[in-house]
Every structure is written in structure tokens, then in C-alpha cells.
Scaffold this motif. Structure first.
Motif, PDB file in Angstrom:
ATOM      1  N   PRO A  27       0.824  -1.227   0.000  1.00  0.00           N
ATOM      2  CA  PRO A  27       0.000   0.000   0.000  1.00  0.00           C
ATOM      3  C   PRO A  27       0.849   1.264   0.000  1.00  0.00           C
ATOM      4  CG  PRO A  27      -0.916  -1.615   1.507  1.00  0.00           C
ATOM      5  CD  PRO A  27       0.429  -2.153   1.085  1.00  0.00           C
ATOM      6  N   GLU A  28       1.918   1.235   0.778  1.00  0.00           N
ATOM      7  CA  GLU A  28       2.815   2.398   0.810  1.00  0.00           C
ATOM      8  C   GLU A  28       3.438   2.656  -0.559  1.00  0.00           C
ATOM      9  OE1 GLU A  28       7.328   3.152   2.490  1.00  0.00           O
ATOM     10  OE2 GLU A  28       5.995   1.793   3.591  1.00  0.00           O
ATOM     11  N   GLU A  32       3.018   5.959  -3.108  1.00  0.00           N
ATOM     12  CA  GLU A  32       4.158   6.691  -3.654  1.00  0.00           C
ATOM     13  C   GLU A  32       4.128   6.684  -5.179  1.00  0.00           C
ATOM     14  OE1 GLU A  32       9.065   6.660  -3.498  1.00  0.00           O
ATOM     15  OE2 GLU A  32       7.890   5.262  -2.255  1.00  0.00           O
ATOM     16  N   HIS A  33       3.769   5.547  -5.744  1.00  0.00           N
ATOM     17  CA  HIS A  33       3.703   5.402  -7.209  1.00  0.00           C
ATOM     18  C   HIS A  33       2.723   6.414  -7.809  1.00  0.00           C
ATOM     19  CE1 HIS A  33       3.483   3.607 -11.155  1.00  0.00           C
ATOM     20  NE2 HIS A  33       2.246   3.184 -10.982  1.00  0.00           N
ATOM     21  N   LEU A  34       1.512   6.482  -7.258  1.00  0.00           N
ATOM     22  CA  LEU A  34       0.506   7.400  -7.808  1.00  0.00           C
ATOM     23  C   LEU A  34       0.888   8.851  -7.558  1.00  0.00           C
ATOM     24  CD1 LEU A  34      -2.947   5.687  -7.150  1.00  0.00           C
ATOM     25  CD2 LEU A  34      -1.395   5.487  -9.084  1.00  0.00           C
ATOM     26  N   ARG A  35       1.446   9.129  -6.382  1.00  0.00           N
ATOM     27  CA  ARG A  35       1.843  10.503  -6.104  1.00  0.00           C
ATOM     28  C   ARG A  35       2.866  10.991  -7.132  1.00  0.00           C
ATOM     29  NH1 ARG A  35       6.104  12.422  -3.733  1.00  0.00           N
ATOM     30  NH2 ARG A  35       6.697  10.385  -2.886  1.00  0.00           N
ATOM     31  N   ALA A  57      -3.355  -0.216  -9.802  1.00  0.00           N
ATOM     32  CA  ALA A  57      -1.910  -0.209  -9.568  1.00  0.00           C
ATOM     33  C   ALA A  57      -1.528  -1.223  -8.500  1.00  0.00           C
ATOM     34  CB  ALA A  57      -1.462   1.192  -9.146  1.00  0.00           C
ATOM     35  N   HIS A  58      -2.346  -1.344  -7.475  1.00  0.00           N
ATOM     36  CA  HIS A  58      -2.093  -2.326  -6.413  1.00  0.00           C
ATOM     37  C   HIS A  58      -2.064  -3.735  -6.985  1.00  0.00           C
ATOM     38  CE1 HIS A  58      -3.002  -4.913  -2.924  1.00  0.00           C
ATOM     39  NE2 HIS A  58      -2.417  -3.958  -2.189  1.00  0.00           N
ATOM     40  N   LEU A 109      10.306   1.584  -9.023  1.00  0.00           N
ATOM     41  CA  LEU A 109       9.914   1.723  -7.631  1.00  0.00           C
ATOM     42  C   LEU A 109      10.054   0.397  -6.886  1.00  0.00           C
ATOM     43  CD1 LEU A 109       8.790   4.036  -5.876  1.00  0.00           C
ATOM     44  CD2 LEU A 109       6.502   3.128  -6.320  1.00  0.00           C
ATOM     45  N   VAL A 110       9.584  -0.676  -7.479  1.00  0.00           N
ATOM     46  CA  VAL A 110       9.670  -1.995  -6.850  1.00  0.00           C
ATOM     47  C   VAL A 110      11.127  -2.432  -6.726  1.00  0.00           C
ATOM     48  CG1 VAL A 110       9.148  -4.450  -7.172  1.00  0.00           C
ATOM     49  CG2 VAL A 110       7.359  -2.732  -7.510  1.00  0.00           C
ATOM     50  N   TRP A 111      11.893  -2.202  -7.794  1.00  0.00           N
ATOM     51  CA  TRP A 111      13.305  -2.610  -7.764  1.00  0.00           C
ATOM     52  C   TRP A 111      14.066  -1.849  -6.680  1.00  0.00           C
ATOM     53  CZ3 TRP A 111      16.271  -6.407  -9.120  1.00  0.00           C
ATOM     54  CH2 TRP A 111      17.648  -6.249  -9.179  1.00  0.00           C
ATOM     55  N   ASP A 112      13.847  -0.556  -6.603  1.00  0.00           N
ATOM     56  CA  ASP A 112      14.537   0.243  -5.583  1.00  0.00           C
ATOM     57  C   ASP A 112      14.145  -0.212  -4.182  1.00  0.00           C
ATOM     58  OD1 ASP A 112      15.754   1.694  -7.560  1.00  0.00           O
ATOM     59  OD2 ASP A 112      14.412   3.438  -7.390  1.00  0.00           O
ATOM     60  N   ALA A 113      12.869  -0.539  -4.004  1.00  0.00           N
ATOM     61  CA  ALA A 113      12.412  -0.986  -2.683  1.00  0.00           C
ATOM     62  C   ALA A 113      13.042  -2.320  -2.317  1.00  0.00           C
ATOM     63  CB  ALA A 113      10.880  -1.096  -2.679  1.00  0.00           C
ATOM     64  N   LEU A 114      13.165  -3.204  -3.277  1.00  0.00           N
ATOM     65  CA  LEU A 114      13.826  -4.492  -3.012  1.00  0.00           C
ATOM     66  C   LEU A 114      15.273  -4.275  -2.606  1.00  0.00           C
ATOM     67  CD1 LEU A 114      12.472  -6.819  -5.862  1.00  0.00           C
ATOM     68  CD2 LEU A 114      12.178  -7.161  -3.397  1.00  0.00           C
ATOM     69  N   ILE A 115      15.959  -3.421  -3.310  1.00  0.00           N
ATOM     70  CA  ILE A 115      17.365  -3.170  -3.009  1.00  0.00           C
ATOM     71  C   ILE A 115      17.521  -2.534  -1.623  1.00  0.00           C
ATOM     72  CG2 ILE A 115      19.409  -1.853  -3.710  1.00  0.00           C
ATOM     73  CD1 ILE A 115      18.756  -4.202  -5.523  1.00  0.00           C
ATOM     74  N   GLU A 116      16.650  -1.594  -1.277  1.00  0.00           N
ATOM     75  CA  GLU A 116      16.755  -0.879  -0.004  1.00  0.00           C
ATOM     76  C   GLU A 116      16.549  -1.796   1.192  1.00  0.00           C
ATOM     77  OE1 GLU A 116      13.890   2.170  -0.231  1.00  0.00           O
ATOM     78  OE2 GLU A 116      14.988   3.371  -1.711  1.00  0.00           O
TER      79      GLU A 116
END
Length: 397
Positions: A27-28, A32-35, A57-58, A109-116
Motif C-alpha cells: 500500500p505504501e 508513492e507510485h501514484l503521487r 496499480a495495487h 519503484l519496486v526494484w529500488d524498494a527491493l534493493i533498499e
């Protein structure tokens, strides 16, 4: 997104745990994606309601994350979803570049979140899967684009068919305000403009190139409709553009025959214009290749518009001529026709007929005797002229 199993079972388990943890933050990520999408282009929010966009998008990001660690032979649910979204976005009217941007942005966005969120072991496994993940993102964007283009073409085809149906309705005489208004909006034409209708017979149509592709001119706009036996053109005339300009534009660019209606005012008058153009066309003999104006063929139009009366007129005026030998009759009628074209000048008619002017006089006198009419009397001349038109047009047909 990704779908192939990493190199070892342990690698796959590490990747699966990372994806499971990421799903808890979904959800977070969607927020962020839509914003960021709306900051990039506000049109996203105008085209799709926020709640609907969020749910879509979800679902897309969830399926994409799940596919990263899915077994090698798992069904490509991400591509199925991408195809559905491509179709939906085309129907909603979202520009294709925004659709592709949304897919690529979600992938980043998903890739960056996985890396973080990955620890050292998970990070090494993720880096091994990077190529596979981004290839999957490209596949999703490509699938959505293909579905979008196919849907766009289908929607355009349906729109074209609807507009053609509206134009057909107007040409058939439909005058309802709703049809006129919809046609004006869809065809980008004024409801109360200056129009003419052109009807072209197919008999001698050149097969190499459709006629309407060759007709262009300042002050005119053509819309063409094909029929089994003719081609109908609706002509929007700019202010100051008349039938002279239209006839000149058509002359020599069409194998003919054809008819041009008088100017009608408004889309609601196109049915009347079509009928008048067809009437003009009927004044053309079978061998004609001309495109003629009704206002220049009124006498012939009166004749072909009343075939029963035309037959009676021929029998009454030319009855005696019809009993002559066909060759003799043809000479007399040709002489009358040429004499009329030469505005009653026997000398000019003789030049066109390659005979002496006295021969012309002799033939005309014989016509007067056979018809019991005098060419010097206006009423008699009118009857003979109409009878000649009637004979040429109805007998030839």
C-alpha cells in the motif's frame, strides 16, 4: 515482473522472503507510485478516478512482485494483466506514452524498494536476477502497448463506422436534431453550412486508384461513401466557394458520369441534395463521362423525373419520326441537337455537321413537317427540345 528461479534453491528462498516482505509494504508503494505519477503528469488523475487507479496499480504491482520469485514454468499472470490494462487504458483514452511510463515507473519503484530492504545475501541474489527482472518489466510494457494499439485501432474502426452510419442516415433524408448534432460533432462539420452532394456512377470507374484520393482543392472538403452502384460525395463549401469551382475541380479528375446537386444549407438537407444529385446524374446518357450540375440540366431533369410523361411527350411530338428508318431518324435528330447547341445558327450547325447550310434548313423543315410543329414558335420549340431530351435519355436507357 521476473519469473525464472534463481540459480539455487537457497537463492530462491532468499528472494521469496524479500518479495514477501515487500508485499507487506505494497500500500505504501502504491501511494508513492501514484503521487509521483500525478506529479509527473496531472492528466493521470483526470483520466482515471484515484480510487480505481489505486486498486489497478495495487493489483499490477502485487502480481509483478509475486512473479519475481515464481517458479520457472508459472503462468505469466503479469502479462495477462498487462494485456488487460493496455486495452482498458486505450478505452479510457489515456495516451500510450503515459501507460508505458507508468509500467516503467512501477518497475523502478519496486526494484529500488527491493534493493533498499535487502540484506547482503539477498542483495547478491537480487543482482543476479536484475536482467531477468528488467526484461520482464519490458515484456509487460510491450504487452500493454500491443494491446493498447490493437484496441485503439478497433475503437477507431467502430468510431468510423458510427460516423459513416450517421452520414448515411443524413444522405437517406434523416433530419432529426440529434442525428444532425452528432454528425456535426463527429465529422467536424457545421450544422448550418453550405453543402453540395456529388453522385458518381461506378460504370467506368478506374480501378488503379479511388477517385476521391485525387480530389483536393481550396475551399472544399469531401467526405465519400461507397455504394454498390455509385460513390456519393458530401462537399462542404467554404464561404465564397460556389458550384463553378466545384465543377472545375471535378472536371477531368473523374471518369464520370456524375451529378452535382445545387447548394443546400445545412446537414439536415443532405438527403435532398443526394436526390437532386442523382437526378442530375440521370440526365447523363450512358456513354457520357461528364460530371454535370443539376442547375445546368433542368430541362433534362424534368424529363427523367417524370418518365411516364416523358414517354407520352416522345410519342406525341416525335411519333412520326419513330416510324422512319433508324439511320434517317438519327440524322434528323442529330441535326436538331446540333442546331440547338449552335443557338439556332444554321451556318454554325452546318460546319459541325460537315454539310451545306441549306441541307440543315431542309432537314429542319422536314422535322417541322413530321412533328407538325414550328421551330419559330417558342412553345413548339420547347416541346421539341424536351421531346429530344426525353428520347435521348429514356430511349437510350
Amino acid at each position: 515482473m521476473g519469473r525464472r528461479r534463481p540459480r539455487t534453491g537457497d537463492d530462491w528462498k532468499l528472494l521469496a522472503r524479500a518479495c514477501t516482505a515487500l508485499l507487506e509494504r505494497l500500500p505504501e508503494l502504491v501511494d508513492e507510485h501514484l503521487r509521483e505519477l500525478y506529479e509527473y503528469e496531472p492528466a493521470y488523475g483526470r483520466i482515471v478516478p484515484y480510487d480505481q487507479h489505486w486498486q489497478e496499480a495495487h493489483a499490477a504491482m502485487r502480481i509483478g512482485i509475486e512473479m519475481i520469485s515464481a517458479p520457472r514454468d508459472s503462468p505469466r499472470r503479469d502479462l495477462v494483466h498487462a494485456e488487460e490494462m493496455g486495452r482498458r487504458r486505450a478505452e479510457q483514452g489515456m495516451p500510450l506514452e503515459l501507460v508505458v511510463h507508468a509500467y516503467r515507473h512501477a518497475g523502478h519503484l519496486v526494484w529500488d524498494a527491493l534493493i533498499e530492504t535487502a540484506d547482503a545475501a539477498q542483495l547478491a541474489t537480487l543482482m543476479q536476477s536484475a536482467t531477468i527482472v528488467w526484461s520482464a518489466v519490458d515484456a509487460q510494457a510491450d504487452t500493454a502497448s500491443e494491446a493498447y494499439r490493437a484496441t485503439e485501432l478497433e475503437l477507431q474502426r467502430r468510431t468510423d463506422e458510427q460516423l459513416q452510419a450517421l452520414l448515411d442516415a443524413l444522405l437517406q433524408g434523416q433530419r432529426s436534431p440529434e442525428v444532425v448534432s452528432r454528425a456535426a460533432a463527429g465529422l467536424d462539420l457545421p450544422e448550418h453550412g453550405r453543402y453540395a452532394v456529388v453522385v458518381l456512377r461506378h460504370d467506368r470507374r478506374e480501378a488503379s486508384e479511388p477517385f476521391h484520393r485525387r480530389v483536393q482543392g481550396a475551399g472544399v472538403r469531401f467526405l465519400w461513401r461507397m455504394r454498390a452502384d455509385c460513390e456519393i460525395g458530401v462537399v462542404s463549401l467554404a464561404e465564397g466557394t460556389g458550384l463553378d469551382a466545384l465543377a472545375e475541380l471535378l472536371e477531368g479528375r473523374c471518369p464520370g458520369p456524375g451529378g452535382i446537386s445545387p447548394v443546400v444549407t445545412g446537414l439536415s438537407e443532405l438527403g435532398r441534395g443526394r436526390r437532386l444529385a442523382e437526378l442530375a446524374l440521370r440526365t447523363c446518357p450512358p456513354e457520357s463521362r461528364q460530371v454535370v450540375r443539376l442547375d445546368r440540366r433542368m430541362a433534362g431533369a424534368l424529363v427523367v423525373g417524370q418518365p411516364e410523361l416523358a414517354g407520352l411527350l416522345v410519342a406525341d411530338v416525335l411519333g412520326a419520326l419513330l416510324e422512319l428508318d433508324p439511320a434517317d431518324r438519327a440524322i434528323l435528330l442529330e441535326t436538331l441537337d446540333v442546331w440547338l447547341d449552335c443557338e439556332g445558327s444554321a451556318g454554325r450547325a452546318a460546319g459541325r455537321l460537315y454539310c451545306h447550310r441549306n441541307t440543315v434548313f431542309n432537314r429542319l423543315r422536314r422535322l417541322e413537317q413530321l412533328t407538325s410543329r414550328s421551330l419559330s414558335r417558342p412553345r413548339d420549340l420547347t416541346e421539341m427540345t424536351l421531346a429530344l431530351d426525353a428520347f435521348r435519355l429514356t430511349a437510350a436507357g
